[in-house]
Design a protein around this motif. Structure first.
Motif, PDB file in Angstrom:
ATOM      1  N   ASP A 339       0.854  -1.187   0.000  1.00 44.24           N
ATOM      2  CA  ASP A 339       0.000   0.000   0.000  1.00 44.24           C
ATOM      3  C   ASP A 339       0.888   1.234   0.000  1.00 44.24           C
ATOM      4  O   ASP A 339       1.875   1.301   0.751  1.00 44.24           O
ATOM      5  N   PHE A 340       0.544   2.192  -0.849  1.00 48.74           N
ATOM      6  CA  PHE A 340       1.276   3.449  -0.905  1.00 48.74           C
ATOM      7  C   PHE A 340       0.304   4.592  -0.624  1.00 48.74           C
ATOM      8  O   PHE A 340      -0.830   4.595  -1.109  1.00 48.74           O
ATOM      9  N   TYR A 341       0.787   5.576   0.158  1.00 51.58           N
ATOM     10  CA  TYR A 341      -0.040   6.719   0.532  1.00 51.58           C
ATOM     11  C   TYR A 341       0.719   8.004   0.173  1.00 51.58           C
ATOM     12  O   TYR A 341       1.928   8.106   0.390  1.00 51.58           O
ATOM     13  N   TRP A 342      -0.016   8.981  -0.338  1.00 50.89           N
ATOM     14  CA  TRP A 342       0.598  10.284  -0.616  1.00 50.89           C
ATOM     15  C   TRP A 342      -0.453  11.369  -0.585  1.00 50.89           C
ATOM     16  O   TRP A 342      -1.642  11.106  -0.806  1.00 50.89           O
ATOM     17  N   THR A 343      -0.023  12.587  -0.259  1.00 46.97           N
ATOM     18  CA  THR A 343      -0.931  13.722  -0.148  1.00 46.97           C
ATOM     19  C   THR A 343      -0.318  14.915  -0.859  1.00 46.97           C
ATOM     20  O   THR A 343       0.838  15.281  -0.603  1.00 46.97           O
ATOM     21  N   ALA A 344      -1.082  15.512  -1.779  1.00 43.84           N
ATOM     22  CA  ALA A 344      -0.644  16.726  -2.469  1.00 43.84           C
ATOM     23  C   ALA A 344      -1.582  17.854  -2.063  1.00 43.84           C
ATOM     24  O   ALA A 344      -2.802  17.683  -2.062  1.00 43.84           O
ATOM     25  N   ASN A 345      -0.997  18.990  -1.712  1.00 43.87           N
ATOM     26  CA  ASN A 345      -1.801  20.147  -1.340  1.00 43.87           C
ATOM     27  C   ASN A 345      -2.052  21.092  -2.513  1.00 43.87           C
ATOM     28  O   ASN A 345      -2.969  21.909  -2.469  1.00 43.87           O
ATOM     29  N   THR A 346      -1.207  20.956  -3.533  1.00 37.62           N
ATOM     30  CA  THR A 346      -1.342  21.817  -4.697  1.00 37.62           C
ATOM     31  C   THR A 346      -2.054  21.057  -5.810  1.00 37.62           C
ATOM     32  O   THR A 346      -1.608  19.986  -6.221  1.00 37.62           O
ATOM     33  N   ALA A 347      -3.143  21.625  -6.280  1.00 31.36           N
ATOM     34  CA  ALA A 347      -3.896  20.974  -7.354  1.00 31.36           C
ATOM     35  C   ALA A 347      -3.104  21.031  -8.657  1.00 31.36           C
ATOM     36  O   ALA A 347      -2.259  21.906  -8.859  1.00 31.36           O
ATOM     37  N   GLY A 348      -3.387  20.073  -9.527  1.00 33.26           N
ATOM     38  CA  GLY A 348      -2.711  20.022 -10.820  1.00 33.26           C
ATOM     39  C   GLY A 348      -2.490  18.594 -11.244  1.00 33.26           C
ATOM     40  O   GLY A 348      -3.019  17.646 -10.641  1.00 33.26           O
ATOM     41  N   GLN A 349      -1.689  18.419 -12.278  1.00 33.19           N
ATOM     42  CA  GLN A 349      -1.405  17.077 -12.793  1.00 33.19           C
ATOM     43  C   GLN A 349      -0.087  16.575 -12.236  1.00 33.19           C
ATOM     44  O   GLN A 349       0.916  17.298 -12.231  1.00 33.19           O
ATOM     45  N   TYR A 350      -0.110  15.328 -11.794  1.00 32.03           N
ATOM     46  CA  TYR A 350       1.072  14.677 -11.245  1.00 32.03           C
ATOM     47  C   TYR A 350       1.321  13.395 -12.034  1.00 32.03           C
ATOM     48  O   TYR A 350       0.391  12.771 -12.542  1.00 32.03           O
ATOM     49  N   GLU A 351       2.579  13.019 -12.130  1.00 31.81           N
ATOM     50  CA  GLU A 351       2.939  11.744 -12.757  1.00 31.81           C
ATOM     51  C   GLU A 351       3.374  10.788 -11.660  1.00 31.81           C
ATOM     52  O   GLU A 351       4.340  11.051 -10.937  1.00 31.81           O
ATOM     53  N   VAL A 352       2.643   9.688 -11.537  1.00 30.26           N
ATOM     54  CA  VAL A 352       2.925   8.681 -10.518  1.00 30.26           C
ATOM     55  C   VAL A 352       3.515   7.462 -11.213  1.00 30.26           C
ATOM     56  O   VAL A 352       2.853   6.817 -12.026  1.00 30.26           O
ATOM     57  N   ASP A 353       4.758   7.164 -10.902  1.00 34.80           N
ATOM     58  CA  ASP A 353       5.441   6.021 -11.514  1.00 34.80           C
ATOM     59  C   ASP A 353       5.772   4.992 -10.443  1.00 34.80           C
ATOM     60  O   ASP A 353       6.315   5.330  -9.380  1.00 34.80           O
ATOM     61  N   VAL A 354       5.384   3.743 -10.695  1.00 36.21           N
ATOM     62  CA  VAL A 354       5.655   2.627  -9.782  1.00 36.21           C
ATOM     63  C   VAL A 354       6.724   1.770 -10.442  1.00 36.21           C
ATOM     64  O   VAL A 354       6.517   1.259 -11.544  1.00 36.21           O
ATOM     65  N   LEU A 355       7.867   1.605  -9.767  1.00 31.67           N
ATOM     66  CA  LEU A 355       9.014   0.961 -10.418  1.00 31.67           C
ATOM     67  C   LEU A 355       9.607  -0.155  -9.573  1.00 31.67           C
ATOM     68  O   LEU A 355       9.495  -0.164  -8.340  1.00 31.67           O
ATOM     69  N   SER A 356      10.235  -1.058 -10.281  1.00 29.68           N
ATOM     70  CA  SER A 356      11.074  -2.083  -9.665  1.00 29.68           C
ATOM     71  C   SER A 356      12.327  -2.196 -10.517  1.00 29.68           C
ATOM     72  O   SER A 356      12.248  -2.523 -11.705  1.00 29.68           O
ATOM     73  N   LYS A 357      13.432  -1.866  -9.914  1.00 35.17           N
ATOM     74  CA  LYS A 357      14.723  -1.878 -10.613  1.00 35.17           C
ATOM     75  C   LYS A 357      14.659  -1.043 -11.895  1.00 35.17           C
ATOM     76  O   LYS A 357      15.019  -1.496 -12.980  1.00 35.17           O
ATOM     77  N   LYS A 358      14.086   0.154 -11.752  1.00 36.48           N
ATOM     78  CA  LYS A 358      14.009   1.166 -12.797  1.00 36.48           C
ATOM     79  C   LYS A 358      13.051   0.804 -13.933  1.00 36.48           C
ATOM     80  O   LYS A 358      13.026   1.472 -14.957  1.00 36.48           O
ATOM     81  N   GLN A 359      12.255  -0.231 -13.758  1.00 39.13           N
ATOM     82  CA  GLN A 359      11.275  -0.601 -14.775  1.00 39.13           C
ATOM     83  C   GLN A 359       9.871  -0.393 -14.216  1.00 39.13           C
ATOM     84  O   GLN A 359       9.551  -0.844 -13.125  1.00 39.13           O
ATOM     85  N   SER A 360       9.034   0.278 -14.990  1.00 42.23           N
ATOM     86  CA  SER A 360       7.683   0.613 -14.533  1.00 42.23           C
ATOM     87  C   SER A 360       6.815  -0.637 -14.441  1.00 42.23           C
ATOM     88  O   SER A 360       6.890  -1.529 -15.287  1.00 42.23           O
ATOM     89  N   LEU A 361       5.975  -0.682 -13.406  1.00 44.53           N
ATOM     90  CA  LEU A 361       5.062  -1.798 -13.200  1.00 44.53           C
ATOM     91  C   LEU A 361       3.739  -1.524 -13.905  1.00 44.53           C
ATOM     92  O   LEU A 361       3.308  -0.383 -14.040  1.00 44.53           O
ATOM     93  N   ALA A 362       3.105  -2.634 -14.322  1.00 43.63           N
ATOM     94  CA  ALA A 362       1.757  -2.578 -14.929  1.00 43.63           C
ATOM     95  C   ALA A 362       1.734  -1.538 -16.035  1.00 43.63           C
ATOM     96  O   ALA A 362       2.565  -1.589 -16.950  1.00 43.63           O
ATOM     97  N   THR A 363       0.806  -0.585 -15.963  1.00 41.33           N
ATOM     98  CA  THR A 363       0.672   0.434 -17.002  1.00 41.33           C
ATOM     99  C   THR A 363       1.242   1.776 -16.566  1.00 41.33           C
ATOM    100  O   THR A 363       0.901   2.815 -17.132  1.00 41.33           O
ATOM    101  N   ALA A 364       2.062   1.762 -15.506  1.00 37.16           N
ATOM    102  CA  ALA A 364       2.696   3.002 -15.051  1.00 37.16           C
ATOM    103  C   ALA A 364       3.639   3.523 -16.144  1.00 37.16           C
ATOM    104  O   ALA A 364       4.133   2.752 -16.970  1.00 37.16           O
ATOM    105  N   PRO A 365       3.904   4.861 -16.142  1.00 39.49           N
ATOM    106  CA  PRO A 365       3.445   5.853 -15.165  1.00 39.49           C
ATOM    107  C   PRO A 365       2.006   6.294 -15.420  1.00 39.49           C
ATOM    108  O   PRO A 365       1.506   6.204 -16.531  1.00 39.49           O
ATOM    109  N   TYR A 366       1.380   6.783 -14.329  1.00 39.37           N
ATOM    110  CA  TYR A 366       0.000   7.234 -14.398  1.00 39.37           C
ATOM    111  C   TYR A 366      -0.058   8.767 -14.283  1.00 39.37           C
ATOM    112  O   TYR A 366       0.694   9.363 -13.513  1.00 39.37           O
ATOM    113  N   THR A 367      -0.938   9.358 -15.069  1.00 40.35           N
ATOM    114  CA  THR A 367      -1.175  10.795 -14.959  1.00 40.35           C
ATOM    115  C   THR A 367      -2.363  11.001 -14.032  1.00 40.35           C
ATOM    116  O   THR A 367      -3.481  10.558 -14.321  1.00 40.35           O
ATOM    117  N   VAL A 368      -2.090  11.628 -12.897  1.00 37.99           N
ATOM    118  CA  VAL A 368      -3.107  11.776 -11.853  1.00 37.99           C
ATOM    119  C   VAL A 368      -3.450  13.254 -11.712  1.00 37.99           C
ATOM    120  O   VAL A 368      -2.572  14.102 -11.563  1.00 37.99           O
TER     121      VAL A 368
END
Length: 594
Positions: A339-368
């Motif tokens: 489980d990963f948790y994060w909080t952003a106070n500034t609205a806008g677009q963020y790029e969330v990348d989930v990696l293992s040994k510098k390789q993105s998991l699943a369909t990451a990175p995600y535009t949030v």
């Protein structure tokens, strides 16, 4: 006497030599030896004539068996199979090779391993016709000597060299060896990686089998059964290989003719393969959309390329880039779950990348997209000229920007703002929700002055409220403007006379600035020069000087439009006739009113 003896075998016509011995007393001894069993004709002649009783029929029988002349035959001379009795037939012959037709001879046999470690007596069956069956067996595969004796002597060609071979493979004596290039296939394997084991065959006496052809079957049984490929090397060895796809606990069944071999079934653990980033699963609001100031969460399930859950903790990290740097909390739940948790106070677009040994998991990175939070009155602001100043009578417009606790502009409507305006005149504000976090407010005032604009939400004022808006007069309007002063009533010759023009807008507001193009024209007994002075406060001073007695008319206007009171009748004299002028002005006003 010259006796002659002839002896002939009846069937084969074999003649046997006879020896006649004179005893010297009138008797003669005849000796002969028949070497072939059978009937013989014995003829005795004297002077070429047979004596009385000749010929005689003599039967020659076999003698005692002779070991050197006895022979053996049968499949048992070619060898045997372990544990399977084999036999040979021994034919007894006498010294001359005649077949002995009666039993009772002292025949014995022994099977002895070449190394002398194994000795076993044969079972003897006397057929009472001069033949004997010798039965032997051995359980250990190898070379043996078969010794056959008659009266303690080896028969012809004895001892015989023979080979005892293995029998058919026996399931309980066949063994599996888990040694393999990719690990012990009888204990564990890694999914997606071929592993295996080797079967070594043996018969029920544990003799190694050296030929192939056995019908082995093998299967890995578990959540889903996995077949095992078997390669027959035709030498008693079988290489078995399998590839597990699903991780978990299996039982490996290895059978021959439907029976488990030694140790079967075996417990095999299929371990997951290495983490395969494209096969991992990522889900949760934290990779789709978030709200500023609200903690977002997403879940990661680590898997291998075969969709098996990883049972151990892997090096998985999350990187988030966007309008602000955010802190990330990671929690491992076991069984490859995070489980990963994060909080952003500034609205806008963020790029969330989930990696293992510098390789993105699943369909990451995600535009949030981090959207604004709930409205926070003290952070909301009013924007626009309609909060600052504007001309009387015109529509004043300003915008309310709804914001959350962190100052992010909200992008949805529905907030219940209340706008109240107070000042020199009553005003009504009209608010329109644009459904994008913005609200337009329009209002107008007819009377100049300072207006107090108060904006509240849920009883709380927004940032900057109350606002002070200055309403200034509109453009000059001739119809509401006026002029006053003695210069419009009576003047004294050769003296400077003046009057004052007051600029008003159409709502009656006195202008407080200059710049209006007032025009003054004086006609009558003379046309004196006049001067219009802009006082820059909405008033204009007009001065002129007459030189003659008489009546004047003064016209005041802008661009051909005169003040309503025009023309002004003015008396010019050496002495100012103030009373007359005022009376005359009164009459004029009364007439106009009538």
């Amino acid at each position: 006497d010259d006796f002659q003896v002839t002896i002939t075998e009846v069937i084969e016509k074999i003649r046997v030599r006879a020896k006649v011995i004179d005893q010297g007393d009138g008797s003669y001894e005849v000796t002969w030896c028949g070497m072939v069993r059978g009937e013989y004709d014995v003829h005795v002649y004297l002077h070429e004539e047979e004596i009385l009783g000749s010929p005689w029929k003599v039967t020659v029988t076999t003698g005692k068996p002779s070991a050197a002349k006895c022979t053996a035959e049968g499949t048992g001379l070619g060898g045997a199979f372990a544990g399977v009795p084999a036999s040979i037939l021994v034919e007894s012959n006498d010294h001359y090779g005649n077949v002995v037709t009666k039993g009772g001879a002292n025949v014995e046999g022994q099977v002895v391993s070449v190394d002398g470690k194994f000795v076993n007596d044969c079972e003897i069956t006397d057929h009472m016709d001069g033949t004997y069956t010798l039965t032997y067996s051995a359980e250990i595969m190898g070379d043996y000597f078969l010794a056959v004796r008659v009266d303690g002597e080896h028969i012809h060609e004895s001892p015989f060299l023979l080979f005892v071979d293995h029998t058919d493979s026996d399931p309980q004596h066949c063994v599996a060896d888990g040694r393999h290039n990719q690990g012990d296939g009888l204990k564990a394997c890694v999914v997606g990686t071929e592993t295996g084991f080797v079967i070594t065959c043996a018969d029920r006496f544990n003799n190694k089998v050296s030929v192939g052809g056995d019908s082995f079957t093998a299967e890995l049984r578990g959540a889903k059964n996995i077949p095992v490929e078997i390669l027959d090397h035709q030498d008693g060895h079988y290489t078995c290989s399998y590839t597990a796809i699903w991780a978990g606990l299996y039982t490996l069944h290895v059978q021959l003719h439907g029976n488990d071999i030694r140790g079967s079934p075996f417990a095999v653990i299929a371990e997951t393969a290495a983490l395969h980033p494209p096969s991992c699963y990522v889900h949760g609001s934290g990779v789709y959309s978030c709200i500023a100031g609200v903690e977002s969460e997403f879940h990661v399930q680590a898997k291998d390329r075969y969709d098996n859950v990883r049972p151990v903790e892997d090096e998985i990290e999350v990187k988030i880039a966007g309008p602000e740097k955010v802190a990330i909390l990671r929690r491992y739940l076991g069984d490859g779950q995070y489980d990963f948790y994060w909080t952003a106070n500034t609205a806008g677009q963020y790029e969330v990348d989930v990696l293992s040994k510098k390789q993105s998991l699943a369909t990451a990175p995600y535009t949030v997209t981090v959207g604004p939070g709930l409205v926070y009155p003290i952070n909301c602001v009013g924007l626009g000229q309609g909060l600052k100043e504007g001309p009387a009578g015109e529509l004043q417009v300003f915008t309310i920007q709804s914001r959350d606790k962190y100052g992010n502009n909200r992008t949805t409507g529905g907030d219940r703002f209340v706008v109240s305006i107070s000042g020199p005149s009553s005003c009504e504000a009209k608010l329109r929700d644009l459904d994008n976090g913005k609200y337009t407010v329009s209002w107008s005032a007819l009377i100049k002055g300072t207006y107090w604009i108060q904006i509240t939400l849920n009883g709380e004022e927004i940032s900057g409220s109350p606002y002070f808006c200055e309403i200034f007069p509109a453009d000059v309007d001739v119809s509401t403007s006026r002029a006053e002063g003695m210069g419009l009533l009576a003047v004294k010759t050769y003296r400077n006379s003046s009057f004052l023009i007051h600029s008003h807008d159409k709502f009656g507001n006195h202008l407080d600035r200059g710049g209006d193009p007032w025009e003054v024209e004086i006609t009558g007994t003379e046309r004196p020069e006049r001067e219009v002075i802009d006082n820059q406060d909405g008033t204009y001073t007009v001065t002129y000087q007459t030189q003659m007695k008489g009546q004047l008319q003064i016209f005041v206007g802008i661009r051909g439009r005169d003040l309503p009171d025009c023309p002004f009748d003015v008396i010019s004299d050496v002495k100012v006739r103030r009373r007359e002028a005022l009376a005359k002005l009164g009459e004029k006003k009364a007439a106009k009113a009538a």
